[in-house]
Design an enzyme around this catalytic site. Structure first.
Site, PDB file in Angstrom:
ATOM      1  N   GLY A  84      14.857  -9.749  11.825  1.00 37.74           N
ATOM      2  CA  GLY A  84      14.784  -9.459  10.392  1.00 37.74           C
ATOM      3  C   GLY A  84      14.382  -8.034  10.070  1.00 37.74           C
ATOM      4  N   HIS A  96       9.011   1.183  13.094  1.00 31.78           N
ATOM      5  CA  HIS A  96       7.674   1.090  12.501  1.00 31.78           C
ATOM      6  C   HIS A  96       6.905  -0.043  13.143  1.00 31.78           C
ATOM      7  CE1 HIS A  96      10.611  -1.177  10.126  1.00 31.78           C
ATOM      8  NE2 HIS A  96       9.653  -2.060   9.903  1.00 31.78           N
TER       9      HIS A  96
HETATM   10  P1  5GP Z   1      10.732  -4.701   8.541  1.00 34.54           P
HETATM   11  O1  5GP Z   1      11.183  -5.933   7.789  1.00 34.54           O
HETATM   12  O2  5GP Z   1      11.868  -3.729   8.744  1.00 34.54           O
HETATM   13  O3  5GP Z   1       9.981  -5.004   9.816  1.00 34.54           O
HETATM   14  O4  5GP Z   1       9.636  -4.019   7.634  1.00 34.54           O
HETATM   15  C1  5GP Z   1       9.915  -3.178   6.580  1.00 34.54           C
HETATM   16  C2  5GP Z   1       8.666  -3.129   5.746  1.00 34.54           C
HETATM   17  O5  5GP Z   1       8.759  -2.008   4.882  1.00 34.54           O
HETATM   18  C3  5GP Z   1       8.449  -4.360   4.856  1.00 34.54           C
HETATM   19  O6  5GP Z   1       7.212  -4.979   5.190  1.00 34.54           O
HETATM   20  C4  5GP Z   1       8.465  -3.794   3.430  1.00 34.54           C
HETATM   21  O7  5GP Z   1       7.525  -4.414   2.571  1.00 34.54           O
HETATM   22  C5  5GP Z   1       8.147  -2.337   3.658  1.00 34.54           C
HETATM   23  N1  5GP Z   1       8.715  -1.443   2.655  1.00 34.54           N
HETATM   24  C6  5GP Z   1       9.992  -1.469   2.152  1.00 34.54           C
HETATM   25  N2  5GP Z   1      10.171  -0.483   1.254  1.00 34.54           N
HETATM   26  C7  5GP Z   1       8.986   0.192   1.197  1.00 34.54           C
HETATM   27  C8  5GP Z   1       8.562   1.334   0.431  1.00 34.54           C
HETATM   28  O8  5GP Z   1       9.298   1.935  -0.359  1.00 34.54           O
HETATM   29  N3  5GP Z   1       7.268   1.743   0.620  1.00 34.54           N
HETATM   30  C9  5GP Z   1       6.414   1.113   1.494  1.00 34.54           C
HETATM   31  N4  5GP Z   1       5.177   1.597   1.598  1.00 34.54           N
HETATM   32  N5  5GP Z   1       6.795   0.039   2.228  1.00 34.54           N
HETATM   33  C10 5GP Z   1       8.064  -0.407   2.077  1.00 34.54           C
END
Ligand code: 5GP
Ligand code: ZN
Length: 112
Positions: A92, A99
């Site tokens: 996901g 990150h």
């Molecule tokens: P992934 O699902 O790729 O592991 O995590 C992406 C994360 O980035 C999610 O937890 C989401 O809430 C966070 N996220 C998405 N857009 C932004 C943003 O514009 N600013 C910040 N600080 N976090 C974000």
């Protein structure tokens, strides 16, 4: 990469609440926190996922993990915490700039 959200956070084009910085890493609060502490730790340089970063620059991967540990200490997560890196579709992953999530401040429960 100008079309990458986290590169735009690194450049300051998109605002974020930074909590920890090193020369090559940046940590900022997740916009949709899943726990009392939810911080994302990234390399400033663009790498799409942890596999790409591991191949390109394993030293930088170690720096990102070290920064995640520093964030956990700074946030006072003495009861424990979770470091999580979603990689690819099945996990996901939604932002394709590697990150590490630092999650803590409550009992997190099992993964699955
Ligand atoms: P992934 O699902 O790729 O592991 O995590 C992406 C994360 O980035 C999610 O937890 C989401 O809430 C966070 N996220 C998405 N857009 C932004 C943003 O514009 N600013 C910040 N600080 N976090 C974000
Ligand atoms: Zn990027």
């Amino acid at each position: 990469m100008s079309d990458c959200l986290f590169c735009r956070i690194v450049s300051g084009e998109v605002a974020a609440t930074a909590v920890h910085e090193t020369g090559r890493t940046l940590a900022f609060r997740d916009i949709g926190p899943q726990a009392p502490t939810h911080v994302l730790v990234i390399p400033r340089e663009h790498h799409p996922d942890v596999a790409a970063l591991s191949d390109a620059d394993p030293g930088l991967l170690a720096e990102v993990l070290g920064a995640a540990v520093a964030v956990a200490r700074q946030e006072g997560l003495t009861g424990g915490y979770r470091l999580l890196t979603n990689t690819g579709e099945d996990a996901g992953q939604t932002v394709h700039h590697v990150h590490v999530h630092v999650l803590g401040g409550r009992r997190l429960g099992a993964l699955g």
